[in-house]
Design an enzyme around this catalytic site. Structure first.
Site, PDB file in Angstrom:
ATOM      1  CG  HIS A 376      -1.997  -0.980   1.204  1.00 43.19           C
ATOM      2  ND1 HIS A 376      -3.254  -0.745   0.681  1.00 43.19           N
ATOM      3  CD2 HIS A 376      -2.007  -2.255   1.631  1.00 43.19           C
ATOM      4  CE1 HIS A 376      -3.990  -1.838   0.817  1.00 43.19           C
ATOM      5  NE2 HIS A 376      -3.250  -2.775   1.387  1.00 43.19           N
ATOM      6  CE  LYS A 569      -6.127  14.161   0.157  1.00 42.40           C
ATOM      7  NZ  LYS A 569      -6.234  12.990  -0.707  1.00 42.40           N
ATOM      8  NE  ARG A 570      -3.476  10.251  10.056  1.00 39.89           N
ATOM      9  CZ  ARG A 570      -3.104   9.285  10.887  1.00 39.89           C
ATOM     10  NH1 ARG A 570      -3.805   8.151  10.956  1.00 39.89           N
ATOM     11  NH2 ARG A 570      -2.045   9.418  11.661  1.00 39.89           N
ATOM     12  CE  LYS A 575      -2.152  10.925   2.995  1.00 38.12           C
ATOM     13  NZ  LYS A 575      -2.842  10.030   2.038  1.00 38.12           N
ATOM     14  CB  THR A 677      -9.973   5.111  -1.033  1.00 40.44           C
ATOM     15  OG1 THR A 677      -9.435   5.438   0.250  1.00 40.44           O
ATOM     16  CG2 THR A 677      -9.300   3.859  -1.559  1.00 40.44           C
ATOM     17  CE  LYS A 681     -13.829   6.284   1.175  1.00 36.49           C
ATOM     18  NZ  LYS A 681     -12.931   6.403   2.329  1.00 36.49           N
TER      19      LYS A 681
HETATM   20  C1  26W Z   1       4.122   0.591   9.856  1.00 41.04           C
HETATM   21  C2  26W Z   1       3.500   1.933   9.782  1.00 41.04           C
HETATM   22  C3  26W Z   1       2.575   2.044   8.642  1.00 41.04           C
HETATM   23  C4  26W Z   1       1.238   2.186   8.873  1.00 41.04           C
HETATM   24  C5  26W Z   1       0.358   2.288   7.832  1.00 41.04           C
HETATM   25  C6  26W Z   1       3.040   2.007   7.334  1.00 41.04           C
HETATM   26  C7  26W Z   1       2.168   2.089   6.304  1.00 41.04           C
HETATM   27  C8  26W Z   1       0.825   2.230   6.543  1.00 41.04           C
HETATM   28  C9  26W Z   1      -0.153   2.259   5.394  1.00 41.04           C
HETATM   29  C10 26W Z   1       0.459   1.605   4.183  1.00 41.04           C
HETATM   30  C11 26W Z   1      -0.653   3.605   5.087  1.00 41.04           C
HETATM   31  C12 26W Z   1      -1.862   3.589   4.203  1.00 41.04           C
HETATM   32  O1  26W Z   1      -2.956   3.622   4.682  1.00 41.04           O
HETATM   33  N1  26W Z   1      -1.669   3.584   2.862  1.00 41.04           N
HETATM   34  C13 26W Z   1      -2.753   3.934   1.954  1.00 41.04           C
HETATM   35  O2  26W Z   1      -3.445   2.777   1.521  1.00 41.04           O
HETATM   36  C14 26W Z   1      -4.586   3.137   0.767  1.00 41.04           C
HETATM   37  C15 26W Z   1      -5.339   1.877   0.436  1.00 41.04           C
HETATM   38  O3  26W Z   1      -4.635   1.109  -0.472  1.00 41.04           O
HETATM   39  C16 26W Z   1      -4.184   3.935  -0.473  1.00 41.04           C
HETATM   40  O4  26W Z   1      -5.343   4.354  -1.131  1.00 41.04           O
HETATM   41  C17 26W Z   1      -3.346   5.151  -0.086  1.00 41.04           C
HETATM   42  O5  26W Z   1      -2.864   5.808  -1.244  1.00 41.04           O
HETATM   43  C18 26W Z   1      -2.193   4.714   0.775  1.00 41.04           C
HETATM   44  O6  26W Z   1      -1.469   5.844   1.255  1.00 41.04           O
END
Ligand code: 26W
Length: 838
Positions: A376, A569-570, A575, A677, A681
């Site tokens: 992701h 978004k975060r 971003k 995503t 929406k």
């Molecule tokens: C280990 C810490 C950590 C925590 C969360 C590393 C990475 C993450 C996730 C990968 C962050 C995340 O939510 N990524 C998002 O995933 C969505 C669903 O696929 C995508 O639409 C977003 O672009 C992506 O940033």
């Protein structure tokens, strides 16, 4: 502990058969009263919507129970192939309105409550969000399991039941202050504890090799500290189809054995303390998105999820098939939601070898045929690496297995590329150095038969960049699955007026086949239809204003006739919320200088949480709030420009925001947002995107056509080409508007009483090493925003664009995404279940 073995003597079983629950208005009224009075012990003097919400939820849950049991029985008796979605996060939001929609009782129940003098919306809003996720990855998991149930696929979601979900964000003096989210404090009607299906999870200790009677060697993991994993199940209803799947979340509970030694030795305090260590495991969700922090407790959580879920599946297999694992890989498949649960690969090896005496080769064949991995993110700071030392101490047996996986894998690599030492080093699961680390993404790739990205560009970048070596070795493993969102929650439930207009126009098949929305396109040319479309958007904007007015001091600056320009978004540098702020400052300055003649009234809404340890993100929130203060209190901006920071952005907030959005800000640095995503929406609800060629934006633009998308910015290739000679100061010196904006920022105009406060933010965008190259896209962004205003001036034209955006959002249903996962990876057979009411 009650065991799952106790049986009620056969003849009495018939007592358990209940009459079918009624689905008429009066049935809901009767049940509602029952629960309100008898279960909750309230009466007409209690006017809290909380208990009414609780009573109604009980009545709705009752109607899911029969369907849930039948679905479960059906899967069991068909012994069908199943998929387990392993995820550290399930960002479910609220359940009541979704359950009513999927049961097809929304109108009936609304009427029933109305007859009792209750506004259904009040009950819906009284429910706490289940915020068991950070952002995109967690919400995707929630949308996925909704689509799986609607497509009648035998899928179980496995996750953790955090006592504290994502923190609540409050804003104090413009700054983010986090409050713990004790979402379970008042109970959770949607979950059922199933203590009889608990499993024991080991930590620490060491391993010993034993030899059995036949001379086979196997490992024993001994002297471990054990923690009990207790499952809590939540029903996941499909849309009007009788299917109810399960989301199974694990809670950590201290075992009795765990405390026994210390207790017997008289160490009462230590015994109680270790109980707390055990139960800490599922205490809190880590609020980091895209920033790996290497904490031991996080690794404990990951292993706890992986081990409990795999033991669940393996013990079910043994109950049905005994210890013969032939065919296990034909009947079971695991989808790993990023690397967070990827320790499951080593854990499945352990369970098969140590507990069930399979050989390495037998166990490995099963493992690599059952595991599939979704990536992701490309951000290097988000790639998980666990110190070998930590793993050896916490999970000694798993570390041995990972070393063995790596040794065998590297032998394969060197067969493929003889003598290529550099490549071996690059590809090794173990990163060498003074502090060895396990590269979890590499473990996930080596142990899986499928590796996918979440949008076309993202998958392509994985193959050409991050995972290039692996792609060269195993091209067949790699594939793309562009994300989606569930149209039930994100259109049918959150925007009922628009949903009715759509259904009235093209019928209701769109709810389960979103490509049907394409039939709306011709109506973009129909003036009457456009008028209705526009009116619905206006009502949604007004509703958003009213909702905000209840709490937000600056909501009075919102105006339905202004462009509602939304970025939610975060908060993260990639971003580029900062680019948005630069544009707002540009507008402010331009209106100050030249009056409002060139501009259309605009309300800029920005919302999102910052990871508590991410200082720059928190500073960006402070900047947004300070700029908002200046703008909103300047009489020259009245009815022209407003800026609002929306506190505590979460699933239920998005349900109120997206129906009222005109413009969707998707402005990440190209190549950094894996998919996005929120963009989907907003599009589905008729917002038009201003965006870069990043993530799923590219595919959104492909669907709607160039003329219905506001494109700007460098491409991913241009961004990479520019690195090394990026010159933001040069760009600033060539652009008068940007100079003015930077001048306002640097002169402390937005921090008059807080000197130097934004220096680090300003320095970051002025640095030639700014990885996000915000300044590089400034001019192109401002120009695109001018095109937005020109388009918005022609309301008819804008409405056409809005209709076309919605009409072409069909691709972004998770029903399409899940069908592709199923076709290419899972290969499940849909399981229609019969239920009288459907
Ligand atoms: C280990 C810490 C950590 C925590 C969360 C590393 C990475 C993450 C996730 C990968 C962050 C995340 O939510 N990524 C998002 O995933 C969505 C669903 O696929 C995508 O639409 C977003 O672009 C992506 O940033």
């Amino acid at each position: 502990m009650p065991s799952n073995k106790f049986v009620i003597s056969k003849p009495k079983l018939s007592i358990i058969k209940l009459p079918e629950q009624g689905m008429k208005k009066n049935d809901f009224i009767d049940d509602f009263k029952q629960y309100y009075v008898h279960l909750l012990g309230r009466d007409e003097h209690c006017r809290s919507p909380y208990y009414a919400s609780e009573a109604l939820s009980q009545a709705i849950r009752d109607r899911l129970m029969e369907r849930w049991k039948e679905t479960h029985q059906h899967y069991k008796s068909n012994d069908c192939r199943r998929l387990y979605y392993l995820s550290m996060e399930f960002l479910m939001g609220r359940s009541l309105s979704n359950a009513m929609l999927n049961l097809g009782v929304t109108d009936t129940v609304t009427q029933a409550m109305y007859d009792l003098g209750i506004e259904i919306e009040e009950l819906i809003s009284a429910e706490q969000d289940a915020g068991l996720g950070n952002g995109g990855l967690g919400r995707l998991a929630a949308c996925f399991i909704d689509s799986c149930a609607t497509l009648q696929l035998p899928v179980i979601g496995y996750g953790l039941r955090y006592e504290y979900g994502m923190f609540t964000q409050t804003i104090v003096n413009g700054e983010q202050v986090e409050k713990p989210d004790h979402w379970l404090r008042f109970g959770n009607v949607w979950e059922i504890e199933r203590i009889e299906y608990s499993h024991c999870i080991k930590f620490g200790g060491h391993t010993e090799v034993h030899t059995d009677e036949e001379g086979h060697q196997y490992s024993h993991w001994i002297s471990s500290c054990n923690v009990l994993a207790v499952p809590f199940d939540t029903p996941i209803p499909g849309y009007k189809n009788g299917t109810v799947n399960s989301l199974r979340l694990w809670k950590a509970v201290a075992t009795e054995e765990f405390n026994l030694d210390e207790f017997n030795a008289g160490d009462y305090a230590e015994a109680v303390a270790s109980k707390i260590t055990a139960e800490n495991i599922t205490m809190v969700l880590y609020p980091n998105d895209a920033n790996e922090n290497g904490k031991e407790l996080r690794l404990r959580q990951q292993y706890f999820l992986a081990s409990a879920s795999l033991q669940d599946v393996v013990s079910h297999w043994i109950a049905v098939h005994g210890k013969n694992f032939n065919g296990f890989a034909d009947k079971n498949c695991f989808q790993l939601n990023d690397t967070h649960p990827s320790i499951a690969i080593a854990e499945l090896m352990r369970l098969l070898m140590d507990n069930n005496r399979l050989t390495w080769d037998e166990a490995w064949a099963i493992t690599k045929n059952t595991m599939a991995y979704t990536n992701h993110t490309l951000l290097p700071e988000a790639l998980e690496k666990w110190p070998v030392r930590l793993m050896q101490r916490l999970l000694p047996r798993l570390m041995e297995i990972i070393f063995e996986i790596n040794a065998r894998f590297l032998a394969e690599v060197s067969m493929h590329w003889p003598g290529d030492g550099e490549r071996l080093k690059r590809m090794s699961i173990i990163e060498e150095g003074p502090d060895k680390h396990v590269r979890m993404a590499y473990l996930a790739i080596v142990g899986s038969f499928s590796v996918n990205g979440v949008a076309q560009l993202h998958s392509q970048l994985l193959q050409q960049g991050l995972f290039k070596d692996f792609y060269e070795l195993w091209p067949h493993k790699f594939n793309n699955k562009t994300n989606g969102v569930t149209p039930r929650r994100w259109l049918a439930a959150c925007n009922p007026e628009l949903a009715s207009l759509i259904t009235e126009t093209i019928g209701d098949h769109w709810i389960t086949d979103l490509s049907e929305l394409k039939k709306l396109e011709p109506y973009a040319e129909d003036a009457k239809f456009r008028k209705r479309w526009r009116d619905i958007k206006q009502v949604a904007k007004q509703r958003l204003i009213d909702y905000k007015k209840r709490k937000h001091p600056m909501a009075l600056h919102l105006d339905v006739n202004a462009i509602f320009d939304v970025q939610v978004k975060r908060i993260h540098e990639y971003k580029r919320q900062l680019l948005n702020v630069l544009h707002v400052i540009y507008l402010y300055n331009d209106i100050k200088k030249h009056g409002a003649v060139h501009h259309v009234p605009r309300c800029v809404l920005i919302g999102g949480k910052a990871a508590p340890g991410y200082r720059m993100a928190k500073k960006i929130i402070k900047l947004i709030n300070n700029v908002a203060n200046v703008i909103n209190s300047d009489p020259d901006m009245a009815n022209q420009l407003a800026l609002l920071f929306l506190p505590d952005y979460r699933v239920s907030a998005m349900e109120k925001i997206c129906p009222g959005a005109d413009l969707s800000e998707q402005i990440s640095t190209a190549g950094k947002e894996a998919s996005g995503t929120g963009n989907m929406k907003l599009m589905m609800n008729g917002a038009i995107t201003i965006g870069t060629l990043d993530g799923a934006n590219i595919e959104i633009r492909e669907e709607v056509g160039d003329e219905n998308f506001f494109l700007f910015g460098l491409t991913e290739e241009q961004i990479e080409e520019r690195r090394g000679h990026y010159d933001p100061l040069g760009i600033i010196s060539q652009d008068e508007d940007l100079q003015s904006v930077m001048h306002l920022l640097e002169s402390g105009y937005f921090n008059q009483f807080e000197p130097g406060l934004f220096d680090d933010v300003i320095d970051s965008i002025k640095s030639p090493h700014d990885p996000w190259m915000t300044i590089a896209d400034f001019r192109s962004y401002i120009d695109a925003q001018q095109r937005v205003e020109d388009a918005y001036r022609d309301q008819d034209h804008w409405t056409k664009m809005s209709i076309i955006n919605c009409a072409n959002s069909g691709k972004f249903s998770t029903d399409r995404t899940i069908n592709e996962y199923n076709r290419d990876i899972w290969k499940l057979t849909p399981q229609p279940v019969k239920h009288h009411h459907q």
